[in-house]
Design an enzyme around this catalytic site. Structure first.
Site, PDB file in Angstrom:
ATOM      1  N   HIS A   1       0.729  -1.188  -0.124  1.00  0.00           N
ATOM      2  CA  HIS A   1       0.070   0.092   0.122  1.00  0.00           C
ATOM      3  C   HIS A   1       0.791   1.357  -0.033  1.00  0.00           C
ATOM      4  O   HIS A   1       1.894   1.270   0.216  1.00  0.00           O
ATOM      5  CB  HIS A   1      -0.938  -0.112   1.361  1.00  0.00           C
TER       6      HIS A   1
ATOM      7  N   GLU B   1      -1.764  -7.857   8.348  1.00  0.00           N
ATOM      8  CA  GLU B   1      -0.727  -8.229   9.286  1.00  0.00           C
ATOM      9  C   GLU B   1      -0.272  -9.815   8.905  1.00  0.00           C
ATOM     10  O   GLU B   1       0.096 -10.282   9.840  1.00  0.00           O
ATOM     11  CB  GLU B   1      -1.134  -8.155  10.642  1.00  0.00           C
TER      12      GLU B   1
END
Length: 172
Positions: free
Chosen positions: A14, A87
């Site tokens: 990102h 994560e």
């Protein structure tokens, strides 16, 4: 595409996120991140890869990155927002990729570090020397992507089975 042609996977971190007082999962892109995401989208379009599938983390910053980048592509692939990408470790990312339908030849994964960089490193057995040097020099900053290829089914994707062909980062 014939079954002999390699599959391609783009690992896309990102773009630059902001740090407002919100939960990590809800962090939006910073202004620079919005600009970098659009530039990354143009660079992804330049690769000429016709993406069949996009797997995107559910975090706000990954969804915003993909929304801006995909607008630059000539073809909008089917997008799946996958909670398990947030994560995730390289091993967890491989497990998600192993579930991909055999119909998808070209996939883009929009995720987070350290998982995305770790996945690029663990999957790559061989590499274009220039791409490897650039990735080594820059690491995997926000907005960077790596293009890998591998032979076989998604179920056969495992450490050391891919080749790094290209790497791009907004800092280049």
């Amino acid at each position: 595409m014939s079954s002999a042609e390699p599959r391609r996977i783009v690992l896309f971190r990102h773009a630059k996120a902001d740090w407002p007082q919100v939960a990590d999962h809800e962090r939006p892109l910073a202004e620079r991140g919005r600009m970098d995401a659009a530039v990354a989208g143009r660079r992804l379009a330049d690769t000429g890869i016709p993406f069949d599938l996009a797997l995107c983390s559910t975090a706000t910053r990954t969804r915003e990155t993909w929304k801006l980048a995909v607008q630059e592509l000539p073809h909008r692939p089917r997008t799946v927002y996958e909670e398990r990408l947030y994560e995730a470790s390289p091993g967890e990312l491989i497990a998600v990729l192993n579930e991909t339908s055999g119909e998808a030849r070209n996939l883009i994964l929009i995720g987070h570090n350290p998982g995305v960089q770790g996945l690029a490193e663990v999957l790559t057995d061989a590499a274009d020397d220039d791409a490897r040097e650039r990735m080594s020099r820059h690491g995997f900053p926000a907005g960077a992507f790596a293009v890998l290829t591998f032979e076989g089914s998604w179920k056969s994707l495992e450490p050391g089975t891919a080749t790094l062909h290209d790497y791009w980062a907004p800092t280049e």
